[in-house]
Enzyme design. Structure first.
Site, PDB file in Angstrom:
ATOM      1  CB  SER A 275      52.001  22.464  36.127  1.00  0.00           C
ATOM      2  OG  SER A 275      52.897  21.169  35.987  1.00  0.00           O
TER       3      SER A 275
ATOM      4  CE1 TYR B 239      59.035  30.015  20.774  1.00  0.00           C
ATOM      5  CE2 TYR B 239      60.788  28.572  20.022  1.00  0.00           C
ATOM      6  CZ  TYR B 239      60.174  29.604  19.966  1.00  0.00           C
ATOM      7  OH  TYR B 239      60.947  30.843  19.642  1.00  0.00           O
TER       8      TYR B 239
ATOM      9  CB  ALA C 102      58.706  20.968  15.587  1.00  0.00           C
TER      10      ALA C 102
ATOM     11  CG  ASP D 260      68.518  10.970  27.859  1.00  0.00           C
ATOM     12  OD1 ASP D 260      68.728  11.936  27.378  1.00  0.00           O
ATOM     13  OD2 ASP D 260      67.251  10.426  27.938  1.00  0.00           O
TER      14      ASP D 260
ATOM     15  CG  PHE E 170      53.740  12.217  19.281  1.00  0.00           C
ATOM     16  CD1 PHE E 170      54.464  13.313  18.450  1.00  0.00           C
ATOM     17  CD2 PHE E 170      53.686  12.436  20.675  1.00  0.00           C
ATOM     18  CE1 PHE E 170      55.126  14.319  19.113  1.00  0.00           C
ATOM     19  CE2 PHE E 170      54.335  13.535  21.144  1.00  0.00           C
ATOM     20  CZ  PHE E 170      55.105  14.404  20.485  1.00  0.00           C
TER      21      PHE E 170
ATOM     22  CG  HIS F  36      53.521  19.316  33.459  1.00  0.00           C
ATOM     23  ND1 HIS F  36      53.419  20.524  33.414  1.00  0.00           N
ATOM     24  CD2 HIS F  36      53.678  19.059  32.069  1.00  0.00           C
ATOM     25  CE1 HIS F  36      53.433  21.117  32.338  1.00  0.00           C
ATOM     26  NE2 HIS F  36      53.618  20.227  31.376  1.00  0.00           N
TER      27      HIS F  36
HETATM   28  P1  FAD Z   1      68.379  18.036  25.344  1.00  0.00           P
HETATM   29  O1  FAD Z   1      68.378  17.929  26.934  1.00  0.00           O
HETATM   30  O2  FAD Z   1      69.253  19.140  24.935  1.00  0.00           O
HETATM   31  O3  FAD Z   1      68.688  16.407  24.585  1.00  0.00           O
HETATM   32  C1  FAD Z   1      68.524  16.072  23.520  1.00  0.00           C
HETATM   33  C2  FAD Z   1      69.353  15.047  23.085  1.00  0.00           C
HETATM   34  O4  FAD Z   1      70.831  15.224  22.933  1.00  0.00           O
HETATM   35  C3  FAD Z   1      69.449  13.970  24.327  1.00  0.00           C
HETATM   36  O5  FAD Z   1      69.261  12.616  23.598  1.00  0.00           O
HETATM   37  C4  FAD Z   1      70.554  14.127  25.193  1.00  0.00           C
HETATM   38  O6  FAD Z   1      71.147  13.006  25.755  1.00  0.00           O
HETATM   39  C5  FAD Z   1      71.554  14.649  23.836  1.00  0.00           C
HETATM   40  N1  FAD Z   1      72.762  15.483  24.434  1.00  0.00           N
HETATM   41  C6  FAD Z   1      72.170  16.586  25.221  1.00  0.00           C
HETATM   42  N2  FAD Z   1      73.578  17.077  25.180  1.00  0.00           N
HETATM   43  C7  FAD Z   1      74.413  16.828  24.522  1.00  0.00           C
HETATM   44  C8  FAD Z   1      75.803  16.908  24.067  1.00  0.00           C
HETATM   45  N3  FAD Z   1      76.424  17.999  24.746  1.00  0.00           N
HETATM   46  N4  FAD Z   1      76.393  16.119  23.049  1.00  0.00           N
HETATM   47  C9  FAD Z   1      75.696  15.157  22.742  1.00  0.00           C
HETATM   48  N5  FAD Z   1      74.315  14.590  22.847  1.00  0.00           N
HETATM   49  C10 FAD Z   1      73.826  15.535  23.883  1.00  0.00           C
HETATM   50  N6  FAD Z   1      59.455  20.368  21.759  1.00  0.00           N
HETATM   51  C11 FAD Z   1      58.939  21.480  21.001  1.00  0.00           C
HETATM   52  O7  FAD Z   1      59.510  21.463  20.024  1.00  0.00           O
HETATM   53  N7  FAD Z   1      58.395  22.391  21.895  1.00  0.00           N
HETATM   54  C12 FAD Z   1      58.016  22.416  22.780  1.00  0.00           C
HETATM   55  O8  FAD Z   1      57.157  23.199  23.435  1.00  0.00           O
HETATM   56  C13 FAD Z   1      58.273  21.077  23.789  1.00  0.00           C
HETATM   57  N8  FAD Z   1      57.972  20.908  25.003  1.00  0.00           N
HETATM   58  C14 FAD Z   1      58.188  19.811  25.665  1.00  0.00           C
HETATM   59  C15 FAD Z   1      57.661  19.478  27.029  1.00  0.00           C
HETATM   60  C16 FAD Z   1      58.097  18.575  27.732  1.00  0.00           C
HETATM   61  C17 FAD Z   1      57.837  18.139  29.162  1.00  0.00           C
HETATM   62  C18 FAD Z   1      58.887  17.565  27.093  1.00  0.00           C
HETATM   63  C19 FAD Z   1      59.514  16.258  27.960  1.00  0.00           C
HETATM   64  C20 FAD Z   1      59.454  17.403  25.739  1.00  0.00           C
HETATM   65  C21 FAD Z   1      59.119  18.711  25.009  1.00  0.00           C
HETATM   66  N9  FAD Z   1      59.328  18.978  23.763  1.00  0.00           N
HETATM   67  C22 FAD Z   1      59.153  20.096  23.231  1.00  0.00           C
HETATM   68  C23 FAD Z   1      60.215  17.850  22.981  1.00  0.00           C
HETATM   69  C24 FAD Z   1      61.530  18.234  23.202  1.00  0.00           C
HETATM   70  O9  FAD Z   1      62.000  19.277  22.529  1.00  0.00           O
HETATM   71  C25 FAD Z   1      62.503  16.870  22.316  1.00  0.00           C
HETATM   72  O10 FAD Z   1      62.131  15.662  23.242  1.00  0.00           O
HETATM   73  C26 FAD Z   1      63.731  17.180  21.985  1.00  0.00           C
HETATM   74  O11 FAD Z   1      64.179  16.056  21.055  1.00  0.00           O
HETATM   75  C27 FAD Z   1      64.737  16.952  23.063  1.00  0.00           C
HETATM   76  O12 FAD Z   1      64.564  18.281  23.832  1.00  0.00           O
HETATM   77  P2  FAD Z   1      65.595  18.367  25.470  1.00  0.00           P
HETATM   78  O13 FAD Z   1      65.266  19.691  25.836  1.00  0.00           O
HETATM   79  O14 FAD Z   1      65.012  17.021  26.077  1.00  0.00           O
HETATM   80  O15 FAD Z   1      67.020  18.176  24.849  1.00  0.00           O
END
Ligand code: FAD
Length: 309
Positions: free
Chosen positions: A28, A62, A64, A173, A231, A281
């Site tokens: 992908s 998407y 930031a 995590d 980054f 990916h």
């Molecule tokens: P989550 O899974 O929600 O976790 C975020 C953090 O919060 C983690 O440290 C987790 O351990 C903690 N956490 C989760 N739930 C809780 C809770 N209930 N209480 C306390 N802590 C909690 N960013 C963008 O802006 N746009 C994009 O298009 C984008 N694409 C991405 C694609 C990929 C494949 C990857 C790996 C990352 C991408 N990111 C993107 C970056 C991502 O948005 C960031 O890394 C962000 O900081 C975390 O997103 P997440 O979905 O992993 O968050």
């Protein structure tokens, strides 16, 4: 597969790499919405070329803070039409009320979009620490749950072999990843990494935690080492010294950089394959050449070549 049973390293001569197509690979490709007309032309060309490799899906990020919401949607529908490949829309929780996210998801479904990469997202640069929107989805797990109430999307979520930088602990995590998958996500796609042992350890831990969905490694062909170094500390990825050394002295030599980038990624993917990985990916940075070269060396052929065979 546990660390103890996996092969230690792929030791294969380069000639063998070229002779031997690896069976069963799926790929992908990830793009970002360009901001200029030239960038748009480049993305159209890159997506068209990479679509020829019959990927499972391609995706559009998407910005930031949700800054490129409209651009992402435009590119998702445009590329889905032009390439015929399913395009995943990245979607974050940042700065949006649940209702707005749900409405966007409903519109996407109506437009034929079936794939979403569901993320928490990060606040825009310089705006401090992440705070959930008061009426929004707080974390990615909540977003997955909400999206699946809207429609039966195919959902990918993010995973961090070197641990998300804001996680309370590696265990927390991993628990979070399990929550996202238990909420109904289909697979996890990882942050890029350059030391495969991080991935193997993480995969073992995920398996021990009862995670059964596929964890797809995110592969980053290095196009701009300094940019990547800047980054990486913020996104939970470590740049090893051997990689820095490989690019040493090549700042003004993009051609050699590209060759090294391809060879590093090919070697990384071969090792992953030898250790059971079948889906990859690619963070394409909107360039087809490097990713196409890496896929080709792995035996992924374009449609025309497949039909001719
Ligand atoms: P989550 O899974 O929600 O976790 C975020 C953090 O919060 C983690 O440290 C987790 O351990 C903690 N956490 C989760 N739930 C809780 C809770 N209930 N209480 C306390 N802590 C909690 N960013 C963008 O802006 N746009 C994009 O298009 C984008 N694409 C991405 C694609 C990929 C494949 C990857 C790996 C990352 C991408 N990111 C993107 C970056 C991502 O948005 C960031 O890394 C962000 O900081 C975390 O997103 P997440 O979905 O992993 O968050």
């Amino acid at each position: 597969m546990s660390l103890s049973t996996r092969a230690t390293k792929v030791i294969a001569m380069p000639t063998k790499y070229l002779k031997e197509a690896l069976p069963g690979i799926s790929v992908s490709f990830e793009f970002f919405p360009p901001k200029t007309a030239d960038g748009a032309t480049r993305l159209d060309e890159a997506a068209t070329k990479l679509a020829e490799l019959s990927p499972d899906f391609m995706s559009v990020t998407y910005g930031a803070g949700g800054t490129t919401q409209d651009l992402t949607r435009d590119w998702v529908t445009r590329l889905q039409k032009s390439t015929g490949v399913p395009i995943a829309h990245h979607l974050t929780c940042v700065g949006a009320a649940r209702q707005d996210v749900d409405n966007l998801a409903r519109d996407l479904w109506a437009e034929g979009v079936r794939n979403i990469v569901a993320l928490r997202g990060d606040p825009p640069k310089g705006s401090g620490k992440y705070e959930p929107h008061p009426d929004g989805y707080a974390f990615a797990a909540d977003l997955v749950e909400g999206l699946l109430k809207v429609a039966d999307f195919d959902i990918s979520v993010a995973a961090y072999p070197e641990v998300h930088p804001q996680a309370a602990s590696a265990k927390a995590d991993l628990d979070n990843l399990k929550r996202k998958l238990d909420a109904g996500a289909n697979r996890a796609v990882t942050q890029y990494f350059f030391e495969n042992d991080h991935f193997y350890r993480f995969r073992d831990q995920a398996e021990a935690a009862g995670i059964t969905q596929e964890i797809v490694p995110g592969i980053m062909p290095v196009t701009n080492l300094q940019g990547l170094v800047n980054f990486s500390s913020a996104c939970g990825a470590h740049i090893p010294q051997w990689l820095v050394d490989m690019f040493d002295g090549l700042d003004d030599d993009r051609e050699t950089q590209a060759m090294i980038a391809a060879s590093v990624a090919i070697e990384q993917c071969r090792d992953l394959y030898a250790n059971g990985v079948r889906s990859f990916h690619f963070y394409t940075m909107n360039r087809a050449d490097l990713t196409r070269a890496i896929c080709h060396a792995l035996g992924v052929r374009d449609r025309a070549a497949k039909h001719a065979a």
